[in-house]
Design a protein around this motif. Structure first.
Motif, PDB file in Angstrom:
ATOM      1  N   ARG A  42       0.837  -1.206   0.000  1.00  0.00           N
ATOM      2  CA  ARG A  42       0.000   0.000   0.000  1.00  0.00           C
ATOM      3  C   ARG A  42       0.866   1.248   0.000  1.00  0.00           C
ATOM      4  N   ALA A  43       0.549   2.177  -0.918  1.00  0.00           N
ATOM      5  CA  ALA A  43       1.308   3.425  -1.014  1.00  0.00           C
ATOM      6  C   ALA A  43       0.483   4.439  -1.791  1.00  0.00           C
ATOM      7  N   PRO A  44       0.394   5.677  -1.324  1.00  0.00           N
ATOM      8  CA  PRO A  44      -0.335   6.710  -2.056  1.00  0.00           C
ATOM      9  C   PRO A  44       0.310   6.995  -3.413  1.00  0.00           C
ATOM     10  N   VAL A  45      -0.487   7.434  -4.361  1.00  0.00           N
ATOM     11  CA  VAL A  45       0.026   7.828  -5.670  1.00  0.00           C
ATOM     12  C   VAL A  45       1.023   8.967  -5.494  1.00  0.00           C
ATOM     13  N   GLY A  46       2.147   8.859  -6.176  1.00  0.00           N
ATOM     14  CA  GLY A  46       3.188   9.876  -6.084  1.00  0.00           C
ATOM     15  C   GLY A  46       4.273   9.554  -5.079  1.00  0.00           C
ATOM     16  N   THR A  47       4.075   8.506  -4.270  1.00  0.00           N
ATOM     17  CA  THR A  47       5.103   8.103  -3.299  1.00  0.00           C
ATOM     18  C   THR A  47       6.366   7.646  -4.030  1.00  0.00           C
ATOM     19  N   ALA A  48       7.512   8.029  -3.505  1.00  0.00           N
ATOM     20  CA  ALA A  48       8.770   7.615  -4.115  1.00  0.00           C
ATOM     21  C   ALA A  48       8.944   6.104  -3.993  1.00  0.00           C
ATOM     22  N   ALA A  49       9.307   5.477  -5.107  1.00  0.00           N
ATOM     23  CA  ALA A  49       9.609   4.043  -5.127  1.00  0.00           C
ATOM     24  C   ALA A  49      11.118   3.890  -5.245  1.00  0.00           C
ATOM     25  N   VAL A  50      11.712   3.081  -4.366  1.00  0.00           N
ATOM     26  CA  VAL A  50      13.169   2.960  -4.314  1.00  0.00           C
ATOM     27  C   VAL A  50      13.609   1.559  -4.704  1.00  0.00           C
ATOM     28  N   ALA A  51      14.875   1.452  -5.055  1.00  0.00           N
ATOM     29  CA  ALA A  51      15.468   0.152  -5.375  1.00  0.00           C
ATOM     30  C   ALA A  51      15.560  -0.684  -4.107  1.00  0.00           C
ATOM     31  N   VAL A  52      15.056  -1.905  -4.159  1.00  0.00           N
ATOM     32  CA  VAL A  52      15.088  -2.765  -2.970  1.00  0.00           C
ATOM     33  C   VAL A  52      16.506  -3.240  -2.656  1.00  0.00           C
ATOM     34  N   ALA A  53      17.379  -3.215  -3.685  1.00  0.00           N
ATOM     35  CA  ALA A  53      18.782  -3.586  -3.512  1.00  0.00           C
ATOM     36  C   ALA A  53      19.567  -2.975  -4.666  1.00  0.00           C
ATOM     37  N   GLY A  54      20.874  -2.935  -4.510  1.00  0.00           N
ATOM     38  CA  GLY A  54      21.690  -2.373  -5.566  1.00  0.00           C
ATOM     39  C   GLY A  54      21.702  -3.244  -6.806  1.00  0.00           C
TER      40      GLY A  54
END
Length: 226
Positions: A120-132
């Motif tokens: 669950r995450a609001p629209v526009g929330t930053a999505a990050v790399a789970v690992a390098g």
């Protein structure tokens, strides 16, 4: 002397009131009990065996316990046990750990299922790399923005649906922003980020790679478009 007078010249002990005969019978009975005790402990299958980490046991029970202990030790530990208190290899792709729809393994490669988890995450929330790793894809798939990152050793993560902020070939570190949550996999009323994992192009459950999730909030299947 009086002490020696109790013994006749022949060396025989004087018998009074049958006491010597009673003593001999008692000694013989004690000998039989001792013999029976020794025979019981010398019978095959009653030898003492030791179980690692426990007290000595006897007979077949000891063998069974030892076999059970050996078998238990031969079973490989689960990833959660092996990892113990070490940090999880991945981080959550958004600030939320609430899983709105969990992994649902398909019966085969072409069967229906849910090949990932919805966070669950609001629209526009930053999505990050789970690992390098290296971004191997960043663009639309069936009208939804997707970012795929190769982490090496055949392991890849996929973020769906996002507006990518990276391009193919970019090197990213764990926690780097790679996009923003968009509508697509989940409806606008309950937006989410779909996280998938693949090993050698085969989808696997990403949950074991992540820190513990929050209590999931599940919705009816009719509410899902992904």
């Amino acid at each position: 002397m009086q002490f020696l007078s109790a013994f006749p010249p022949s060396g025989r002990l004087l018998v009074r009131d049958g006491r010597v005969r009673c003593s001999a019978a008692a000694a013989f009975l004690l000998f039989l009990l001792l013999l029976l005790f020794l025979l019981l402990f010398l019978l095959p299958g009653t030898q003492v065996a030791s179980v690692p980490g426990g007290p000595p046991q006897q007979g077949l029970a000891a063998s069974a316990a030892a076999s059970a202990g050996a078998s238990a030790g031969a079973v490989p530990a689960s990833p959660a046990v092996e990892r113990g208190t070490e940090p999880a290899p991945w981080v959550w792709p958004t600030g939320s750990r609430t899983v709105s729809r969990p992994w649902e393994a398909p019966a085969n490669d072409y069967a229906a299922g849910h090949r990932g988890i919805d966070v669950r995450a609001p629209v526009g929330t930053a999505a990050v790399a789970v690992a390098g790793g290296t971004v191997t894809f960043a663009g639309p798939v069936a009208g939804r923005g997707v970012v795929t990152i190769d982490h090496g050793d055949g392991l890849r993560s996929t973020l769906d649906s996002v507006t990518p902020t990276v391009t193919t070939g970019d090197r990213v570190h764990q926690g780097d922003a790679v996009g923003r949550v968009a509508v697509g996999h989940c409806p606008a009323s309950t937006p989410c980020l779909h996280l998938g994992a693949r090993i050698d192009d085969r989808y696997v459950d990403p949950t074991p790679y992540l820190p513990p999730a929050a209590w999931p909030v599940l919705l009816p299947e009719s509410a899902w478009t992904g």
